[in-house]
Design an enzyme around this catalytic site. Structure first.
Site, PDB file in Angstrom:
ATOM      1  N   LEU A   1      77.956  37.379  53.686  1.00 23.85           N
ATOM      2  CA  LEU A   1      78.848  38.916  53.002  1.00 23.85           C
ATOM      3  C   LEU A   1      79.283  38.959  52.251  1.00 23.85           C
ATOM      4  O   LEU A   1      80.209  38.014  52.090  1.00 23.85           O
ATOM      5  CB  LEU A   1      79.175  39.863  54.159  1.00 23.85           C
ATOM      6  CG  LEU A   1      80.392  39.559  54.996  1.00 23.85           C
ATOM      7  CD1 LEU A   1      81.064  40.190  56.375  1.00 23.85           C
ATOM      8  CD2 LEU A   1      80.331  38.176  55.956  1.00 23.85           C
ATOM      9  N   CYS A   2      80.614  39.650  51.338  1.00 26.33           N
ATOM     10  CA  CYS A   2      80.907  39.708  50.928  1.00 26.33           C
ATOM     11  C   CYS A   2      80.923  39.174  49.377  1.00 26.33           C
ATOM     12  O   CYS A   2      80.145  38.455  48.155  1.00 26.33           O
ATOM     13  CB  CYS A   2      82.361  39.853  51.018  1.00 26.33           C
ATOM     14  SG  CYS A   2      83.961  40.853  50.471  1.00 26.33           S
TER      15      CYS A   2
END
Length: 292
Positions: A185-186
């Site tokens: 993620l991110c």
């Protein structure tokens, strides 16, 4: 009321290095997460299958202007997915490219969140003394491997070394060839670029995959305007992955906690996605072992 400074804060431990500004931390961090318990009906109790987390081991990321961003693994983007996976019954092993300890953005730690404190304490021995990825890669990728998934935390620290790593490339190739999950993620998806090392862009194995990722517009705009980072990143994450043929599904201008599943690639857009990604990962892992 005194307005918080938007100037990055000097890191006293390193020349020309900076932490996020006081104002940016007021916008991007909180003392508690949105963890509200697990959602699965029952955990896995077989004890065989595990998850391998590959964390960042370098804190300082040099920006285009020569300044260094004092970064690492984002605590929420690391520990919230870990929490759901661990509670679902899957042990998590920790690997690092160098074998040095995992670096955390401690300024983003939600210090009033008991669940996060518990999972951090549980895994601190592994985070402090992780395996060196090269040393365990043969076992991880063996035919009898117990690993169901590769977890790559978020945090700008993922820009350091992971995108150029041949070991990371081999791990991702194995995951794709053996129908293993890749959970990230991110800014963690920066590590996916390792799958392109030494290959023509047309041969990128994640070509055509959809994902959620932190928007370039924020790294080029707000993150500079509010002093979260001391300069522009060396390269733009979403742009690079799109050039390689991936498809970004979340908003390109803001973050809202979006998560996405494409085959066995599970992704989220930001710290706001940490809890939802953990729930998604736990559900998918349990389905894979026949529990859910």
């Amino acid at each position: 009321m005194t307005e918080l400074s938007r100037q990055p804060v000097a890191d006293r431990a390193e020349h020309n290095a900076f932490f996020p500004s006081e104002y940016s931390l007021s916008q991007y961090t909180a003392p508690k997460t949105n963890f509200a318990g697990t959602k699965f009906a029952q955990p896995y109790t077989g004890g065989k299958f595990k998850v391998l987390m590959v964390a960042a081991d370098e804190r300082y990321l040099q920006m285009q202007n020569g300044k260094f961003f004092s970064t690492g693994n984002h605590p929420v983007e690391t520990l919230l997915p870990m929490l759901h996976i661990h509670k679902a019954g899957f042990e998590i092993d920790v690997a690092i490219l160098s074998g040095n300890h995992a670096k955390f953005e401690m300024w983003a730690m939600p210090n009033e969140d008991a669940a996060i404190a518990e999972i951090y304490a549980e895994y601190l021995p592994k985070l402090d003394k992780p395996a060196k990825l090269a040393d365990i890669l043969d076992a991880v990728t063996a035919p009898d491997s117990p690993y169901l998934a590769v977890l790559i935390p978020g945090g700008h620290g993922a820009f350091n070394k992971l995108p150029e790593s041949r070991e990371m490339q081999r791990l991702l190739d194995w995951a794709l060839a053996n129908d293993k999950f890749v959970i990230t993620l991110c800014h963690g998806p920066a590590a996916l670029a390792a799958a392109a090392v030494g290959r023509a862009d047309a041969d990128f194995p994640f070509k055509g995959y959809e994902l959620c990722v932190f928007p370039d517009a924020l790294d080029e705009g707000a993150n500079l305007d509010i002093g979260y980072m001391p300069g522009k990143l060396p390269w733009l994450l979403a742009k690079r992955l799109e050039e390689l043929g991936m498809v970004v599904k979340n908003s390109k201008t803001g973050i809202d906690g979006s998560v996405h599943k494409d085959r066995r690639l599970l992704t989220g857009d930001s710290p706001l996605a940490g809890n939802a990604l953990g729930i998604l990962a736990a559900d998918e892992l349990l389905k894979a072992v026949g529990v859910a």
